[in-house]
Scaffold this motif. Structure first.
Motif: not given
Length: 616
Positions: A141, A144-146, A148-149, A200-201, A207, A274
């Motif tokens: 990830v 940004t994704e980190e 959000a998670l 959100a996951c 992926r 990550r």
């Protein structure tokens, strides 16, 4: 006078170095080298007097030399380094020997070149290949994704009871979908939580499908662990019956080192921030994994040496899918489903071969290791000494399984007599002028009702069936006079109480949890025997049982416990043990006629009872 003081100081240091080298030679069979080698021994500082791996590596790095391996031995006041090149080794020696101050007490380090590292531990966990089925996907990830998670798993709606939020001793834990119940190490599929895994996951599954990793149906259980620096998680395996294959672990906020173990095999794995770790097959079912509670990790460099890296707060997201039915995996070593069917079969086989097993894996072994074993048994246990001192002067004491006779002289006012099955140990007792004779604890050649007090310390756990253990207790009762008392010690399966480790466990910082079933016992034993190069006589064991990893918690009751000699051959012998569950010894005592239990207690990894012979 100043010169004389320097000379005296140098002589004192040289004498200390010689003494330390002699200890290392006796303990590890490691010899000094008169010329530089890749290997260095730090002679006078180790884990037992406050040195840690990070401080040692920092001191070595200050010399400019590159270190490729650090070996810290449990409960030892010395340790070892392996350097990348001979020049690195010389730099470390010149920069540290009689110069560097390390350890909690600020000791000046004394170094010596040695010919090799200790054979038992020279494997480097960084140089091993990953366990089969383990896949590490770095940068899975982005930042940004980190973020959000982390927000999704940390925020729960006001007043909601949708997640299970728990403060464990070593970390903060939160569950989504289903709560993992730490008391039973399982989940209740009939009690889902209100809050499922956050949406959100969801992008993670798409992926993952594009990667070369084992496929997983959409997870329905998430455990979030928040680790502060210095926190970790004990070695464990995710319960087989609770979750299907594979297990996913996403590391956020910080890197960390995870240790994988299977028997005596171990692998260090650096989990970068990550990254996603996928555990499937062998790595998921047959290896334990854990994180040591440390503030600083020792990690490899691209050049092949070691360096240190400080931890920061880390959050891990472990995704799993519930199993709906018993586990049918092909890796039953740690499988809780398979274990439910194994104990009865093992017990029956032990009872059938008990006499042969005890002869080969108890009596013959102790004859061969008698002198070495005696050297490790010299200090009486305080509560045993207290029991012996409770008798009136001139009372008659019988020590059943007296070994080297260390308890026979504990209270000189007693008429103390010892007996043992091992001729080797009786020879040690005779050399100490103890009153001893040879016999079997199942049939004592002693007149009934003639003894004031009996002790049986670490003996009955060597008997291979419940009936034989009961017979031994009945023999103790038979020889006691009315009012006479007996003290019995046996090894406990549980080697810690109230979070306190026994002396046995304190000699190893890493606790490797192993569970073995009947089918896996045969495979595990074969692997262990190959690795340990056992004496040929040991290869034909009467009953296939798990070989216990020394200084770790017991996961089975009936095991072989290795004993490695200190001679040039370094031969390993297997001793049979039945380690006792809580209250098991008390239940046995309750079946003995004409005695009353006066006290039961737990003492440093042993279950203990005192019972008294009742009047006829």
């Amino acid at each position: 006078m100043h010169v004389e003081q320097k000379v005296n100081k140098a002589k004192k240091a040289e004498k200390k170095q010689r003494r330390c080298l002699a200890i290392i030679k006796a303990d590890c069979n490691v010899s000094q080298s008169d010329s530089p080698t890749l290997y260095l021994a730090i002679l006078n500082v180790g884990l037992s007097n406050g040195l840690n791996e990070e401080a040692l590596l920092a001191a070595a790095a200050a010399t400019g030399g590159q270190v490729s391996q650090v070996l810290m031995l449990p409960s030892k006041s010395y340790c070892f380094l392996a350097c990348t090149t001979l020049n690195d080794s010389q730099l470390v020696y010149q920069g540290m020997h009689n110069r560097a101050t390390i350890g909690q007490q600020g000791a000046v380090a004394y170094l010596s070149y040695v010919l090799q590292l200790p054979k038992d531990i020279e494997e480097n966990g960084w140089q091993q290949s990953l366990p089969n089925g383990l896949v590490l996907l770095p940068n899975f990830v982005n930042e940004t994704e980190e973020a959000a998670l982390l927000q999704a798993v940390a925020v729960v709606g006001p007043g909601s009871a949708s997640t299970a939020d728990t403060n464990l001793k070593h970390r903060h834990v939160k569950h989504f979908g289903y709560e993992f119940l730490y008391g039973s190490n399982n989940v209740d599929p009939l009690q889902p939580l209100e809050q499922p895994i956050p949406t959100a996951c969801d992008f993670l599954w798409q992926r993952l499908a594009c990667c070369e990793a084992p496929a997983l149906d959409t997870p329905d259980q998430l455990t979030v662990n928040e680790y502060e620096p210095g926190q970790g998680i004990p070695p464990h395996v995710d319960t087989h019956s609770a979750f299907v294959d594979p297990i996913l672990s996403l590391s956020l906020q910080s890197d960390v080192v995870m240790d994988f173990r299977r028997g005596q095999e171990f692998v260090h794995v650096l989990l970068p921030r990550r990254s996603l770790l996928v555990m499937s097959g062998e790595s998921r079912y047959d290896w334990t994994h854990g994180i040591k509670p440390k503030h600083i990790d020792v990690i490899p460099t691209p050049a092949g040496s070691l360096t240190t890296q400080s931890r920061t707060k880390r959050t891990s997201l472990t995704f799993r899918r519930l199993r709906r039915g018993p586990c049918d995996c092909q890796y039953p070593t740690l499988c809780d489903t398979r274990q439910t069917t194994a104990p009865r079969a093992v017990t029956d086989e032990l009872a059938t071969h008990a006499s042969h097993l005890e002869q080969q894996n108890v009596h013959e072994v102790y004859d061969k290791i008698a002198n070495h074993f005696s050297d490790t048994r010299h200090t009486p246990w305080p509560q045993v000494a207290e029991f012996l001192n409770s008798f009136e002067p001139h009372s008659v004491l019988l020590d059943v399984g007296c070994g080297n006779g260390k308890y026979l002289g504990c209270n000189p006012q007693l008429l103390a007599i010892g007996c043992d099955r091992s001729l080797g140990l009786l020879g040690v007792s005779n050399a100490r002028a103890r009153n001893v004779f040879r016999c079997d604890c199942l049939q004592l050649p002693v007149r009934s009702g003639s003894i004031d007090g009996c002790i049986s310390i670490a003996v009955i756990h060597h008997l291979a069936s419940g009936e034989r253990r009961l017979t031994a207790l009945r023999e103790l009762s038979r020889v006691l006079r009315p009012g006479g008392r007996a003290l019995v010690y046996v090894w406990a399966k549980d080697q810690r109480r109230n979070d306190n480790k026994s002396a046995y466990l304190r000699q190893n910082k890493a606790v490797n949890k192993q569970r073995t079933t009947e089918q896996a016992q045969r495979q595990k034993l074969a692997q262990q025997l190959e690795r340990m190069e056992l004496d040929q006589q040991q290869l034909q064991v009467p009953v296939p049982l798990p070989v216990h990893t020394n200084r770790t918690e017991f996961q089975q009751q009936d095991v072989y416990v290795p004993w490695k000699t200190k001679d040039e051959q370094r031969t390993t012998f297997l001793r049979y043990y039945h380690v006792f569950e809580d209250q098991e010894l008390e239940r046995l005592v309750s079946q003995v006629e004409d005695i009353v239990l006066r006290r039961s207690y737990y003492d440093q990894g042993n279950h203990c009872v005192i019972f008294e012979k009742m009047p006829q």
